[in-house]
Design a protein around this motif. Sequence first.
Motif, mmCIF file in Angstrom:
data_model
loop_
_atom_site.group_PDB
_atom_site.id
_atom_site.type_symbol
_atom_site.label_atom_id
_atom_site.label_comp_id
_atom_site.label_asym_id
_atom_site.label_seq_id
_atom_site.Cartn_x
_atom_site.Cartn_y
_atom_site.Cartn_z
ATOM 1 N N ASP A 178 0.514 -1.347 0.435
ATOM 2 C CA ASP A 178 -0.280 0.178 -0.233
ATOM 3 C C ASP A 178 0.758 1.127 0.339
ATOM 4 O OD1 ASP A 178 -1.497 -2.270 0.537
ATOM 5 O OD2 ASP A 178 -2.901 -0.508 1.211
ATOM 6 N N GLU A 179 1.771 1.649 1.076
ATOM 7 C CA GLU A 179 2.645 2.134 0.908
ATOM 8 C C GLU A 179 3.003 3.271 -0.615
ATOM 9 O OE1 GLU A 179 3.777 2.627 4.945
ATOM 10 O OE2 GLU A 179 5.175 0.980 4.298
ATOM 11 N N VAL A 180 3.882 1.780 -0.777
ATOM 12 C CA VAL A 180 4.624 1.527 -2.189
ATOM 13 C C VAL A 180 3.682 2.160 -3.436
ATOM 14 C CG1 VAL A 180 5.558 0.115 -3.803
ATOM 15 C CG2 VAL A 180 6.293 -0.324 -1.543
ATOM 16 N N TYR A 181 2.293 1.683 -3.461
ATOM 17 C CA TYR A 181 1.496 2.499 -4.467
ATOM 18 C C TYR A 181 1.008 4.413 -4.196
ATOM 19 C CZ TYR A 181 1.975 -1.888 -6.773
ATOM 20 O OH TYR A 181 2.418 -3.186 -7.653
ATOM 21 N N ARG A 182 1.249 4.273 -2.576
ATOM 22 C CA ARG A 182 0.426 5.667 -2.025
ATOM 23 C C ARG A 182 2.081 6.170 -2.821
ATOM 24 N NH1 ARG A 182 -1.245 3.963 2.163
ATOM 25 N NH2 ARG A 182 -3.094 3.617 1.370
ATOM 26 N N ALA A 183 2.816 6.098 -2.258
ATOM 27 C CA ALA A 183 3.607 7.043 -3.307
ATOM 28 C C ALA A 183 3.903 6.993 -4.201
ATOM 29 C CB ALA A 183 5.471 6.487 -2.973
ATOM 30 N N ALA A 184 3.531 5.864 -5.210
ATOM 31 C CA ALA A 184 3.524 6.003 -6.762
ATOM 32 C C ALA A 184 2.749 6.717 -7.252
ATOM 33 C CB ALA A 184 3.563 4.148 -7.608
ATOM 34 N N TYR A 185 1.258 6.363 -7.310
ATOM 35 C CA TYR A 185 0.649 7.798 -7.835
ATOM 36 C C TYR A 185 0.639 9.257 -7.731
ATOM 37 C CZ TYR A 185 -2.716 3.776 -8.816
ATOM 38 O OH TYR A 185 -2.914 2.545 -8.871
ATOM 39 N N PRO A 186 1.278 9.828 -7.386
ATOM 40 C CA PRO A 186 1.798 11.293 -7.245
ATOM 41 C C PRO A 186 2.894 11.319 -8.729
ATOM 42 C CG PRO A 186 1.167 10.762 -4.736
ATOM 43 C CD PRO A 186 1.561 9.447 -5.133
#
Length: 433
Positions: A178-186
């Motif tokens: 979750d943290e990986v993708y939360r950083a990825a979308y921006p």
Amino acid sequence: MTTYRQPGLVLTDRRFTVPLDHDRPDGETLEVYGREVVAGDKAARTDLPWLLYLEGGPGFGARRFIGPQAWLGRAVREFRVLLLDQRGTGRSTPATRQTLPLRGGPREQAAYLAHFRADSIVRDCELIRRQLTGGAPWTVLGQSFGGFCATHYLGAAPEGLETVLVTGGLPSLNATADEVYRAAYPRVQRKNEAHYARYPDDVERARRIAAHLTEHEAVLPGGGLLTPEAFQSLGILLGGGDGTHQLHLLLEDAFVPTPAGPALSDAFLEGVQAHLSYAGHPLYAVLHEAIYAQGHGPTGWAAERVRAEFPRFDAAKTLAGDGPLLFTGETVHPWHFVTDPALRPLRETAELLAARTDWAPLYDPARLAANEVPVAAAVYHDDMYVDTAHSLDTARAIRGLRTWVTDEYEHDGVRAGGPRVLDRLLALARGEL
């Protein structure tokens, strides 16, 4: 072994037998393939050190070079190189919709694929190293996911390593999926904004294509369904050095006139198929979120869940307004296992892997903090695939690691930069810079 020549190189096909489960060395085995590459004028030398190349992914076999291209030309000046097809990829006992039914049903397939992460890959490497080098340590070059494997290698078997070089592949040691993708979308949004700033006409082109796909079924030449969400997946291109240009060229000739009105051209659909099909690398989709799993519970389709926190990536909402359509990046979603014929038979298997909770930790922070292996890493300033902040946190956590932070290249710098990237990392690792 089979040996043959290309311009300037001598290549040898090598095959190794490894346990499926290294904790059960007398159990089932796999075949792992590696291509040995050496400069033609050094082929007879027995004193060359080895360099192991670990490809990105997961799910891709090692790149097939023709002659001393890109970084390989620099490497063979002093190394004997092994281009390894990681287990399940390329010519290494492939794991695909065609072969996995040999395991049984989805539950058996999921249990089998749980042995295809970085920890098993590194144990394969150690077994192979002992056969090839006579026990001498080797240099490892890890690109993207290959860098994730190299980071695991540093903590699991540093005695096997002479030097480690990482390009675009320093993972977070503890971030959840979750943290990986939360950083990825921006980051992906920034790549979209840069693309549309370069090619402003693509705003209307992308919206028009997505609107067409909401009203008309589009079938790709290989039988895949091109939905608006699948179309957005073309954003995977935006992480490469020439990806924005490839995307633009694809979009500019999307429509042709027909008696029934404008339609998506065969050429466009063929081009999309080449970028979106998982037929050649299904493990990329099946195992993609599992590479981040470390006992934090199930990954549970993290990219899909986190996407809801970023409504600008919602195609339906975008088309209802007047903003640009945002392409997505390196994300895998449940609908991929509906739209792609290469993945449809693996849908239940993927669901079981997404629900798995007993993944082992992949990194050993204590051993990394005490690292004595020379390590150098290229960290790309705004890498779309691997979060720069995560990479720099990891760089600080690995004793002695030296970074080259650059905005000269995108994620594919080791390929696009020719010999320069490898040359600089070797100099950093050797204390020459």
